[in-house]
Scaffold this active site. Structure first.
Site, short mmCIF file in Angstrom:
data_model
loop_
_atom_site.label_atom_id
_atom_site.label_comp_id
_atom_site.label_asym_id
_atom_site.label_seq_id
_atom_site.Cartn_x
_atom_site.Cartn_y
_atom_site.Cartn_z
N PHE A 1 4.79 -7.00 -22.49
CA PHE A 1 4.34 -5.72 -21.93
C PHE A 1 2.93 -5.90 -21.35
O PHE A 1 2.08 -6.53 -21.97
CB PHE A 1 4.33 -4.68 -23.05
CG PHE A 1 4.12 -3.27 -22.58
CD1 PHE A 1 5.20 -2.50 -22.18
CD2 PHE A 1 2.85 -2.71 -22.53
CE1 PHE A 1 5.01 -1.18 -21.75
CE2 PHE A 1 2.67 -1.41 -22.09
CZ PHE A 1 3.74 -0.64 -21.70
N ASP B 1 4.16 -6.81 -31.81
CA ASP B 1 4.09 -5.45 -31.27
C ASP B 1 5.46 -4.81 -31.47
O ASP B 1 6.47 -5.33 -30.99
CB ASP B 1 3.72 -5.51 -29.78
CG ASP B 1 3.48 -4.13 -29.17
OD1 ASP B 1 4.09 -3.16 -29.66
OD2 ASP B 1 2.72 -4.05 -28.19
N TYR C 1 4.48 7.35 -29.84
CA TYR C 1 5.06 8.40 -28.97
C TYR C 1 6.43 8.05 -28.41
O TYR C 1 7.02 8.84 -27.71
CB TYR C 1 4.10 8.72 -27.82
CG TYR C 1 3.57 7.53 -27.04
CD1 TYR C 1 4.34 6.91 -26.07
CD2 TYR C 1 2.29 7.03 -27.29
CE1 TYR C 1 3.85 5.82 -25.37
CE2 TYR C 1 1.80 5.94 -26.59
CZ TYR C 1 2.58 5.35 -25.64
OH TYR C 1 2.09 4.27 -24.96
N LYS C 2 6.94 6.85 -28.69
CA LYS C 2 8.25 6.49 -28.16
C LYS C 2 9.33 6.99 -29.14
O LYS C 2 9.41 8.18 -29.37
CB LYS C 2 8.30 4.98 -27.91
CG LYS C 2 7.38 4.61 -26.74
CD LYS C 2 7.19 3.14 -26.54
CE LYS C 2 6.26 2.91 -25.36
NZ LYS C 2 5.67 1.55 -25.36
N ARG D 1 15.80 2.52 -16.39
CA ARG D 1 15.86 2.40 -17.85
C ARG D 1 16.44 3.66 -18.45
O ARG D 1 16.06 4.77 -18.09
CB ARG D 1 14.44 2.22 -18.38
CG ARG D 1 14.23 0.96 -19.12
CD ARG D 1 12.82 0.70 -19.53
NE ARG D 1 11.87 1.80 -19.47
CZ ARG D 1 10.70 1.81 -20.09
NH1 ARG D 1 10.36 0.78 -20.84
NH2 ARG D 1 9.87 2.81 -19.97
C1 LIG Z 1 4.40 1.41 -24.96
C2 LIG Z 1 3.83 0.10 -25.32
C3 LIG Z 1 2.45 -0.06 -25.48
C4 LIG Z 1 1.56 1.14 -25.26
O1 LIG Z 1 0.23 0.92 -25.46
P1 LIG Z 1 -0.75 2.19 -25.47
O2 LIG Z 1 -2.04 1.63 -25.79
O3 LIG Z 1 -0.21 3.16 -26.46
O4 LIG Z 1 -0.69 2.81 -24.11
C5 LIG Z 1 1.97 -1.30 -25.86
N1 LIG Z 1 2.81 -2.35 -26.03
C6 LIG Z 1 4.15 -2.23 -25.86
C7 LIG Z 1 5.04 -3.39 -26.08
C8 LIG Z 1 4.69 -1.01 -25.49
O5 LIG Z 1 5.99 -0.88 -25.32
#
Ligand SMILES: *Cc1c(COP(=O)(O)O)cnc(C)c1O
Length: 412
Positions: free
Chosen positions: A129, A198, A223-224, A371
């Site tokens: 990511f 992560d 938030y997911k 997605r």
């Molecule tokens: C959604 C997501 C993030 C989000 O990071 P934020 O700091 O909350 O914006 C980070 N890593 C992965 C793998 C994600 O899917």
């Protein structure tokens, strides 16, 4: 059943037999849309709306500063962390809610590198990511270490005695491909490195056993699929065995052993609390805690099985109903997969805008990846059916072929 995939009536029947069916009512969802983006922003639990209202009006409005003690605001990061720990196979005191995922990744990556002095390499995945890669780049510049970014299948070959930390994401954000966390963690440990994961796209829809898998460090997003709300606070995990030695790169007063002593010298709190830096965001925590409470009621095995079943149904239906339109399934059909599926099409962006205009909501990631998320607590089998029928119609009628659908919004 027609040609192998279930028809609408069969999907409705499947919903009637779904042991999680009752959970859909626990969310405030508009009934004129099919929401397939819970992997990006989870839906609103009714209890979260109520809790935010109570915390705002009663605890903040009336209680004012007294609520830090009386409403137990001060312990909310640890309390919510302990609850969340039960969703990811961690123990009480190993998880705390704080900051954003990006900030937590930064804090933990610096700590991990300092824990392995003399080793100068971070192994990660080239298509991790983006924020994970950017944070790694920032940390590398700050500490003068190197990033070894490899393909998903080459991680174990990239391990040697120079590697301080293996830094990966469990479930890939577009393909949904799942790493074998236990195996890679073992390989990292065999070469003396720490393993940091992560969990943003995993928790709680893909099984995670942090203690059993001997994970060192982890972070993830609220938030997911956790449904903590837009910009919800994130969480981080530090294995108990590392907690005494591991420091933090952002020693703030909330991570001090005694914040209200107001000492000019920093003494880290014992345990996970030292990884707090500043004052916790109480309104965001209130929503997240309510969402985690809802997850703790649900049977996680049922939820994970259902997420897989919904994704399987989607792939099967797309394969049958949308054949001949240039769609490519970019997610694994068999074997472990996250709770989302990506379809690739040269006109993916415009097709998704046409779907959204018809009330079927997913999102788009370059290059042309549509997605679709299958949040098991509120997505029905009939939603998958209706979404695929809508997609088939959009493709057959070329309803996507409009100029205005090509205009890219800021958030895709
Ligand atoms: C959604 C997501 C993030 C989000 O990071 P934020 O700091 O909350 O914006 C980070 N890593 C992965 C793998 C994600 O899917």
């Amino acid at each position: 059943v027609s040609g192998g995939v279930p028809d609408r009536r069969a999907c409705v029947a499947r919903d009637l037999g779904d042991p999680l069916a009752q959970y859909r009512e626990r969310f405030l969802l508009p009934d004129d849309i099919v929401y397939l983006d819970g992997n990006s922003l989870g839906a609103l639990p009714a209890a979260a709306a109520q809790r935010v209202d109570d915390v705002t009006r009663e605890e903040w409005g009336r209680g004012l500063i007294r609520s830090w003690n009386d409403a137990h605001w001060i312990s909310a990061p640890q309390r919510t962390g302990d609850k969340l720990a039960r969703l990811i196979g961690a123990s009480p005191g190993e998880v705390v809610v704080a900051d954003s995922t990006s900030v937590n990744l930064f804090k933990l990556l610096v700590s991990a590198l300092r824990e392995r002095p003399g080793r100068r390499v971070v192994v990660t995945q080239a298509d991790n990511f983006p924020t994970d890669l950017y944070i790694a780049g920032g940390v590398a510049e700050l500490l003068g270490v190197d990033i070894r970014a490899v393909d998903a299948g080459d991680v174990e070959d990239a391990l040697d005695g120079d590697v301080a930390v293996v830094y990966l994401t469990h479930v890939h954000f577009t393909s949904g491909v799942v790493h074998d966390v236990a195996r890679i963690t073992r390989a990292a440990h065999e070469c003396g490195a720490l393993a940091m994961w992560d969990l943003s796209h995993s928790t709680p829809v893909v099984a995670v056993e942090l203690d059993e898998w001997d994970i060192d460090l982890a972070a993830g997003c609220g938030y997911k699929h956790l449904n903590g709300g837009p910009g919800a606070p994130a969480y981080l995990f530090v294995a108990r065995r590392l907690q005494d030695s591991l420091g933090t790169a952002l020693p703030g007063w909330m991570g001090h052993a005694d914040p209200f002593a107001f000492s000019p010298e920093y003494t880290p709190a014992s345990g996970i609390a030292r990884h707090l830096s500043g004052t916790p965001a109480i309104l965001g925590l209130a929503a997240l805690e309510a969402a985690v409470d809802l997850w703790l009621e649900a049977d996680l095995v049922d939820a994970r099985d259902k997420a897989t079943a919904l994704g399987d149904l989607f792939i099967d239906m797309v394969t049958e109903r949308c054949a001949g339109h240039g769609l490519e399934v970019m997610s694994p059909r068999h074997g472990p997969r996250g709770a989302h599926v990506s379809l690739r099409h040269a006109e993916g962006y415009r097709i998704m805008q046409a779907l959204i205009a018809r009330g079927v909501i997913g999102d788009v990631r370059p290059p042309g990846l549509m997605r679709f998320g299958f949040a098991p607590l509120y997505t029905r089998y009939v939603d998958v059916h209706d979404a695929v029928e809508t997609l088939a119609d959009v493709l057959e009628t070329h309803a996507w072929d409009r100029e205005d659908y090509a205009v890219r919004a800021v958030v895709t």
